[in-house]
Motif scaffolding. Structure first.
Motif, PDB file in Angstrom:
ATOM      1  N   ARG A  30     -55.918   8.035  24.389  1.00 23.19           N
ATOM      2  CA  ARG A  30     -56.844   7.011  24.756  1.00 23.19           C
ATOM      3  C   ARG A  30     -56.924   7.020  26.847  1.00 23.19           C
ATOM      4  NH1 ARG A  30     -52.480   2.215  22.995  1.00 23.19           N
ATOM      5  NH2 ARG A  30     -50.743   2.755  24.138  1.00 23.19           N
ATOM      6  N   ARG A  31     -57.968   6.496  26.994  1.00 23.36           N
ATOM      7  CA  ARG A  31     -58.085   5.876  28.283  1.00 23.36           C
ATOM      8  C   ARG A  31     -57.842   3.742  28.369  1.00 23.36           C
ATOM      9  NH1 ARG A  31     -63.304   7.264  30.611  1.00 23.36           N
ATOM     10  NH2 ARG A  31     -63.995   6.329  28.437  1.00 23.36           N
ATOM     11  N   THR A  32     -57.636   4.113  29.803  1.00 25.35           N
ATOM     12  CA  THR A  32     -56.913   2.554  29.097  1.00 25.35           C
ATOM     13  C   THR A  32     -57.180   2.383  31.073  1.00 25.35           C
ATOM     14  OG1 THR A  32     -54.694   3.174  30.068  1.00 25.35           O
ATOM     15  CG2 THR A  32     -55.271   2.403  27.976  1.00 25.35           C
ATOM     16  N   GLY A  33     -57.384   1.031  31.332  1.00 25.18           N
ATOM     17  CA  GLY A  33     -58.427   0.727  32.670  1.00 25.18           C
ATOM     18  C   GLY A  33     -58.240  -0.824  32.740  1.00 25.18           C
ATOM     19  N   LEU A  62     -63.476 -12.445  35.972  1.00 22.63           N
ATOM     20  CA  LEU A  62     -63.313 -12.359  34.946  1.00 22.63           C
ATOM     21  C   LEU A  62     -62.225 -10.979  34.247  1.00 22.63           C
ATOM     22  CD1 LEU A  62     -65.450 -13.227  31.072  1.00 22.63           C
ATOM     23  CD2 LEU A  62     -63.661 -14.823  32.879  1.00 22.63           C
ATOM     24  N   ARG A  63     -61.448 -10.498  34.195  1.00 21.88           N
ATOM     25  CA  ARG A  63     -60.615  -9.391  34.434  1.00 21.88           C
ATOM     26  C   ARG A  63     -59.815  -9.201  32.770  1.00 21.88           C
ATOM     27  NH1 ARG A  63     -57.997  -7.061  38.195  1.00 21.88           N
ATOM     28  NH2 ARG A  63     -56.801  -5.411  38.198  1.00 21.88           N
ATOM     29  N   LEU A  64     -60.268  -8.118  32.429  1.00 22.12           N
ATOM     30  CA  LEU A  64     -60.406  -7.478  31.509  1.00 22.12           C
ATOM     31  C   LEU A  64     -59.736  -5.968  31.162  1.00 22.12           C
ATOM     32  CD1 LEU A  64     -63.621  -8.226  29.742  1.00 22.12           C
ATOM     33  CD2 LEU A  64     -62.165  -9.954  29.338  1.00 22.12           C
ATOM     34  N   LEU A  65     -58.916  -5.837  30.755  1.00 16.45           N
ATOM     35  CA  LEU A  65     -58.126  -4.551  30.003  1.00 16.45           C
ATOM     36  C   LEU A  65     -59.235  -4.539  28.986  1.00 16.45           C
ATOM     37  CD1 LEU A  65     -54.371  -6.029  29.164  1.00 16.45           C
ATOM     38  CD2 LEU A  65     -55.554  -4.259  31.229  1.00 16.45           C
ATOM     39  N   VAL A  66     -59.460  -2.892  29.565  1.00 14.92           N
ATOM     40  CA  VAL A  66     -60.273  -2.161  28.613  1.00 14.92           C
ATOM     41  C   VAL A  66     -59.627  -0.559  28.165  1.00 14.92           C
ATOM     42  CG1 VAL A  66     -62.091  -0.429  28.477  1.00 14.92           C
ATOM     43  CG2 VAL A  66     -61.977  -2.362  30.324  1.00 14.92           C
ATOM     44  N   GLU A  67     -59.633  -0.585  26.725  1.00 14.04           N
ATOM     45  CA  GLU A  67     -58.913   0.647  26.312  1.00 14.04           C
ATOM     46  C   GLU A  67     -59.686   1.321  25.422  1.00 14.04           C
ATOM     47  OE1 GLU A  67     -55.340   2.009  23.100  1.00 14.04           O
ATOM     48  OE2 GLU A  67     -55.131  -0.481  24.147  1.00 14.04           O
ATOM     49  N   THR A  68     -60.064   3.060  25.347  1.00 13.01           N
ATOM     50  CA  THR A  68     -61.264   3.586  25.098  1.00 13.01           C
ATOM     51  C   THR A  68     -61.011   4.874  24.030  1.00 13.01           C
ATOM     52  OG1 THR A  68     -62.546   3.423  26.671  1.00 13.01           O
ATOM     53  CG2 THR A  68     -63.467   4.954  25.819  1.00 13.01           C
ATOM     54  N   LEU A  69     -60.723   4.674  22.554  1.00 15.17           N
ATOM     55  CA  LEU A  69     -60.722   5.878  21.989  1.00 15.17           C
ATOM     56  C   LEU A  69     -61.560   6.275  21.792  1.00 15.17           C
ATOM     57  CD1 LEU A  69     -58.168   3.260  19.616  1.00 15.17           C
ATOM     58  CD2 LEU A  69     -57.540   4.135  20.982  1.00 15.17           C
ATOM     59  N   THR A  70     -61.600   7.523  21.527  1.00 14.43           N
ATOM     60  CA  THR A  70     -62.718   8.240  21.359  1.00 14.43           C
ATOM     61  C   THR A  70     -61.895   8.879  19.823  1.00 14.43           C
ATOM     62  OG1 THR A  70     -63.057   9.330  23.364  1.00 14.43           O
ATOM     63  CG2 THR A  70     -63.978  10.687  21.551  1.00 14.43           C
ATOM     64  N   LEU A  71     -62.839   9.121  18.832  1.00 10.25           N
ATOM     65  CA  LEU A  71     -63.231   9.444  17.847  1.00 10.25           C
ATOM     66  C   LEU A  71     -63.150  11.003  17.028  1.00 10.25           C
ATOM     67  CD1 LEU A  71     -64.360   6.502  15.915  1.00 10.25           C
ATOM     68  CD2 LEU A  71     -62.031   7.160  16.357  1.00 10.25           C
ATOM     69  N   PRO A  72     -61.915  12.290  17.025  1.00 16.03           N
ATOM     70  CA  PRO A  72     -61.984  12.963  17.611  1.00 16.03           C
ATOM     71  C   PRO A  72     -63.407  13.987  16.259  1.00 16.03           C
ATOM     72  CG  PRO A  72     -60.130  13.312  15.383  1.00 16.03           C
ATOM     73  CD  PRO A  72     -60.943  11.303  15.917  1.00 16.03           C
ATOM     74  N   VAL A 107     -64.446   3.890  20.723  1.00 20.35           N
ATOM     75  CA  VAL A 107     -64.128   2.054  19.719  1.00 20.35           C
ATOM     76  C   VAL A 107     -64.214   1.985  21.271  1.00 20.35           C
ATOM     77  CG1 VAL A 107     -62.365   0.652  18.901  1.00 20.35           C
ATOM     78  CG2 VAL A 107     -63.301   3.231  17.332  1.00 20.35           C
ATOM     79  N   VAL A 108     -64.574   0.877  21.977  1.00 18.55           N
ATOM     80  CA  VAL A 108     -63.976   0.647  22.979  1.00 18.55           C
ATOM     81  C   VAL A 108     -63.476  -1.076  22.565  1.00 18.55           C
ATOM     82  CG1 VAL A 108     -64.664  -0.614  25.886  1.00 18.55           C
ATOM     83  CG2 VAL A 108     -65.911   1.697  24.451  1.00 18.55           C
TER      84      VAL A 108
END
Length: 69
Positions: free
Chosen positions: A4-7, A19-29, A35-36
């Motif tokens: 996953r990528r986070t930021g 607004l300050r948002l945590l973002v996590e991106t999961l890529t389905l293989p 999924v963001v």
């Protein structure tokens, strides 16, 4: 699932302000779909999002923060 990528993302909303948002991106293989997930990064953002949604403060929170699998 691939790693996953986070930021963190800062945005300026016309009604809620900064607004300050945590973002996590999961890529389905299998098909490359992603999924963001956006979560409030601080209490001020959480309160601003609650006001936008008409929710009582603190009604939306992450359930778990640990790694699984």
């Amino acid at each position: 699932m691939t790693p996953r990528r986070t930021g963190c993302q800062d945005i300026e909303h016309p009604e809620a302000g900064s607004l300050r948002l945590l973002v996590e991106t999961l890529t389905l293989p299998d098909d490359g779909q992603q999924v963001v997930i956006h979560l409030p990064a601080d209490d001020a953002t959480a309160a601003a999002l609650d006001r936008l949604n008409g929710r009582r403060p603190g009604a939306l929170r992450a359930v778990a923060t640990g790694e699984t699998g």
